[in-house]
Design a protein around this motif. Structure first.
Motif, PDB file in Angstrom:
ATOM      1  N   LEU A 117       0.804  -1.221   0.000  1.00  0.00           N
ATOM      2  CA  LEU A 117       0.000   0.000   0.000  1.00  0.00           C
ATOM      3  C   LEU A 117       0.840   1.275   0.000  1.00  0.00           C
ATOM      4  O   LEU A 117       0.312   2.361  -0.247  1.00  0.00           O
ATOM      5  N   TRP A 118       2.140   1.148   0.246  1.00  0.00           N
ATOM      6  CA  TRP A 118       2.981   2.324   0.492  1.00  0.00           C
ATOM      7  C   TRP A 118       2.982   3.319  -0.654  1.00  0.00           C
ATOM      8  O   TRP A 118       2.781   4.511  -0.463  1.00  0.00           O
ATOM      9  N   ARG A 119       3.183   2.851  -1.878  1.00  0.00           N
ATOM     10  CA  ARG A 119       3.323   3.798  -2.987  1.00  0.00           C
ATOM     11  C   ARG A 119       2.003   4.511  -3.295  1.00  0.00           C
ATOM     12  O   ARG A 119       1.997   5.593  -3.865  1.00  0.00           O
ATOM     13  N   TYR A 120       0.901   3.909  -2.910  1.00  0.00           N
ATOM     14  CA  TYR A 120      -0.393   4.542  -3.135  1.00  0.00           C
ATOM     15  C   TYR A 120      -0.687   5.595  -2.069  1.00  0.00           C
ATOM     16  O   TYR A 120      -1.322   6.618  -2.367  1.00  0.00           O
ATOM     17  N   MET A 121      -0.220   5.339  -0.860  1.00  0.00           N
ATOM     18  CA  MET A 121      -0.422   6.318   0.219  1.00  0.00           C
ATOM     19  C   MET A 121       0.207   7.660  -0.132  1.00  0.00           C
ATOM     20  O   MET A 121      -0.332   8.720   0.180  1.00  0.00           O
ATOM     21  N   LYS A 122       1.347   7.616  -0.804  1.00  0.00           N
ATOM     22  CA  LYS A 122       2.065   8.839  -1.146  1.00  0.00           C
ATOM     23  C   LYS A 122       1.316   9.690  -2.167  1.00  0.00           C
ATOM     24  O   LYS A 122       1.616  10.874  -2.322  1.00  0.00           O
ATOM     25  N   CYS A 123       0.367   9.093  -2.858  1.00  0.00           N
ATOM     26  CA  CYS A 123      -0.321   9.777  -3.958  1.00  0.00           C
ATOM     27  C   CYS A 123      -1.762  10.144  -3.622  1.00  0.00           C
ATOM     28  O   CYS A 123      -2.508  10.569  -4.511  1.00  0.00           O
ATOM     29  N   LEU A 124      -2.156   9.986  -2.371  1.00  0.00           N
ATOM     30  CA  LEU A 124      -3.534  10.285  -1.996  1.00  0.00           C
ATOM     31  C   LEU A 124      -3.829  11.775  -2.160  1.00  0.00           C
ATOM     32  O   LEU A 124      -2.966  12.615  -1.924  1.00  0.00           O
ATOM     33  N   PRO A 125      -5.049  12.120  -2.573  1.00  0.00           N
ATOM     34  CA  PRO A 125      -5.391  13.539  -2.742  1.00  0.00           C
ATOM     35  C   PRO A 125      -5.481  14.265  -1.409  1.00  0.00           C
ATOM     36  O   PRO A 125      -5.921  13.689  -0.411  1.00  0.00           O
ATOM     37  N   GLU A 126      -5.065  15.510  -1.411  1.00  0.00           N
ATOM     38  CA  GLU A 126      -5.212  16.318  -0.210  1.00  0.00           C
ATOM     39  C   GLU A 126      -6.632  16.843  -0.120  1.00  0.00           C
ATOM     40  O   GLU A 126      -7.397  16.774  -1.080  1.00  0.00           O
ATOM     41  N   ARG A 127      -6.995  17.400   1.019  1.00  0.00           N
ATOM     42  CA  ARG A 127      -8.345  17.922   1.201  1.00  0.00           C
ATOM     43  C   ARG A 127      -8.639  18.983   0.143  1.00  0.00           C
ATOM     44  O   ARG A 127      -7.797  19.803  -0.190  1.00  0.00           O
ATOM     45  N   GLY A 128      -9.833  18.934  -0.373  1.00  0.00           N
ATOM     46  CA  GLY A 128     -10.237  19.894  -1.394  1.00  0.00           C
ATOM     47  C   GLY A 128      -9.953  19.452  -2.812  1.00  0.00           C
ATOM     48  O   GLY A 128     -10.323  20.141  -3.757  1.00  0.00           O
ATOM     49  N   ARG A 129      -9.324  18.299  -2.987  1.00  0.00           N
ATOM     50  CA  ARG A 129      -8.945  17.849  -4.320  1.00  0.00           C
ATOM     51  C   ARG A 129      -9.577  16.499  -4.666  1.00  0.00           C
ATOM     52  O   ARG A 129      -9.960  15.736  -3.790  1.00  0.00           O
ATOM     53  N   ILE A 130      -9.629  16.229  -5.965  1.00  0.00           N
ATOM     54  CA  ILE A 130     -10.070  14.941  -6.479  1.00  0.00           C
ATOM     55  C   ILE A 130      -8.853  14.193  -6.995  1.00  0.00           C
ATOM     56  O   ILE A 130      -8.092  14.716  -7.812  1.00  0.00           O
ATOM     57  N   GLY A 131      -8.636  12.995  -6.510  1.00  0.00           N
ATOM     58  CA  GLY A 131      -7.532  12.157  -6.961  1.00  0.00           C
ATOM     59  C   GLY A 131      -8.078  10.960  -7.718  1.00  0.00           C
ATOM     60  O   GLY A 131      -9.085  10.373  -7.318  1.00  0.00           O
ATOM     61  N   ILE A 132      -7.429  10.614  -8.825  1.00  0.00           N
ATOM     62  CA  ILE A 132      -7.862   9.467  -9.625  1.00  0.00           C
ATOM     63  C   ILE A 132      -6.719   8.469  -9.722  1.00  0.00           C
ATOM     64  O   ILE A 132      -5.611   8.824 -10.128  1.00  0.00           O
ATOM     65  N   PHE A 133      -6.999   7.248  -9.341  1.00  0.00           N
ATOM     66  CA  PHE A 133      -6.035   6.162  -9.490  1.00  0.00           C
ATOM     67  C   PHE A 133      -6.440   5.340 -10.707  1.00  0.00           C
ATOM     68  O   PHE A 133      -7.453   4.630 -10.691  1.00  0.00           O
ATOM     69  N   ASN A 134      -5.665   5.443 -11.780  1.00  0.00           N
ATOM     70  CA  ASN A 134      -5.877   4.637 -12.981  1.00  0.00           C
ATOM     71  C   ASN A 134      -5.122   3.326 -12.760  1.00  0.00           C
ATOM     72  O   ASN A 134      -3.931   3.226 -13.019  1.00  0.00           O
ATOM     73  N   ARG A 135      -5.828   2.345 -12.282  1.00  0.00           N
ATOM     74  CA  ARG A 135      -5.298   1.152 -11.620  1.00  0.00           C
ATOM     75  C   ARG A 135      -4.820   1.589 -10.232  1.00  0.00           C
ATOM     76  O   ARG A 135      -4.553   2.755  -9.998  1.00  0.00           O
ATOM     77  N   SER A 136      -4.715   0.642  -9.320  1.00  0.00           N
ATOM     78  CA  SER A 136      -4.508   1.037  -7.933  1.00  0.00           C
ATOM     79  C   SER A 136      -3.926  -0.114  -7.122  1.00  0.00           C
ATOM     80  O   SER A 136      -3.422  -1.095  -7.677  1.00  0.00           O
ATOM     81  N   TYR A 137      -4.044   0.030  -5.789  1.00  0.00           N
ATOM     82  CA  TYR A 137      -3.590  -1.030  -4.891  1.00  0.00           C
ATOM     83  C   TYR A 137      -4.358  -2.330  -5.122  1.00  0.00           C
ATOM     84  O   TYR A 137      -3.939  -3.394  -4.660  1.00  0.00           O
ATOM     85  N   TYR A 138      -5.467  -2.259  -5.832  1.00  0.00           N
ATOM     86  CA  TYR A 138      -6.202  -3.484  -6.150  1.00  0.00           C
ATOM     87  C   TYR A 138      -5.453  -4.389  -7.118  1.00  0.00           C
ATOM     88  O   TYR A 138      -5.749  -5.579  -7.214  1.00  0.00           O
ATOM     89  N   GLU A 139      -4.469  -3.834  -7.816  1.00  0.00           N
ATOM     90  CA  GLU A 139      -3.641  -4.684  -8.678  1.00  0.00           C
ATOM     91  C   GLU A 139      -2.977  -5.797  -7.871  1.00  0.00           C
ATOM     92  O   GLU A 139      -2.694  -6.875  -8.397  1.00  0.00           O
TER      93      GLU A 139
END
Length: 299
Positions: A117-139
């Protein structure tokens, strides 16, 4: 907006068994819509998408001003299901400064030396923003489950990789997402459900059209050979990780206009349901605004 009862058709209830063959990838209408015909439905979907894009633009502005929530959109799918196109069309009306898109490729040596999960945690959106994971930790419970030899590179202490191992990974993901939701991140997860027949048609189109040659990858064709394994992996994953706080939506993907309308509607409706508000101005701030007006008008 798409009616709530229609949207509910695509949400995976928490704790339910998932059989993907019960989800129609070519779904384009409900029984009461059959009389409209395909072209009328496409036009209705286009109107719905256009309205949602306008609403999403306003909702994003309010999301940023309110600064209490972030939105994480997770897109998972087989190759050629339309993830990139969905991002392009659904987010076309959003301010780029308020939206972040991350596409995760093969993990690096550094990333493999951390938890999955580590590399995905670093890319999480901050408050007020929309983040999109095109593929994700579900891989790590999909492609890695289909190809368990990839686990060797993760240097894990586990002695075996049976049902218990995958169950624990699902629990880790559920706990991770619950932590995010508790701390103000709204998690929206979409599986773009394309049929094997439609994937074949899209692959052939990439081979037939020179302007699409760059999209074709031999590895995509190789993964197609594991279609049955992927469907089982997705079914297990959706059943284990669709929760009340972070549900999955199985979105029909054989018709791109259906996919985009549904995803846009779910995203827009969810953000607008957050009871977002513009920050209240303090008395001190009002006095500053009044003084600024006096200075400007006196010039």
């Amino acid at each position: 907006m798409i009616r709530k009862d229609i949207i509910d058709l695509f949400r995976v209830p928490a704790g339910s068994t998932v059989r993907l063959k019960d989800h129609n990838p070519g779904w384009a209408q409900s029984e009461e819509m059959e009389e409209l015909g395909k072209e009328a439905l496409k036009e209705r979907a286009r109107q719905t998408l256009d309205q949602n894009l306008a609403d999403l633009n306003q909702a994003q502005d309010l999301l940023y001003a309110d600064d209490r929530y972030a939105v994480l959109i997770v897109l998972q799918a087989m190759d050629a299901a339309g993830k990139d196109g969905t991002i392009k069309h659904v987010m076309s009306g959003v301010n780029p400064q308020g939206c972040q898109v991350f596409s995760f490729k093969k993990p690096s040596a550094e990333e493999l030396d951390h938890t999955f999960l580590w590399r995905y945690m670093k890319c999480l959106p901050e408050r007020g923003r929309i983040g999109i994971f095109n593929r994700s930790y579900y891989e790590d419970v999909l492609v890695v489950k289909v190809h368990p030899e990839l686990l060797t590179a993760q240097h894990l202490s586990a002695k075996s990789f049976g049902a218990k191992f995958w169950s624990q990974r699902y629990k880790d993901i559920n706990a991770f997402e619950r932590h995010l939701v508790r701390n103000g991140t709204v998690v929206l997860k979409f599986f773009l459900n394309v049929s094997k027949e439609e994937q074949k048609r899209r692959f052939l189109e990439r081979l037939d059209r020179p302007d699409k040659h760059w999209k074709f990858s031999a590895s995509d064709l190789a993964e197609r050979a594991h279609w049955g394994q992927y469907m089982r992996a997705y079914s297990d994953c959706l059943a284990a990780t669709s929760t009340k706080w972070a549900p999955w939506y199985v979105v029909p993907a054989d018709h791109k206009w259906v996919t985009r309308a549904i995803v846009a509607d779910v995203v827009t409706t969810t953000i607008r349901s957050l009871d977002l508000k513009y920050p209240e101005v303090t008395n001190e701030k009002r006095e500053q605004l009044a003084e600024a007006r006096r200075q400007l008008t006196s010039e």
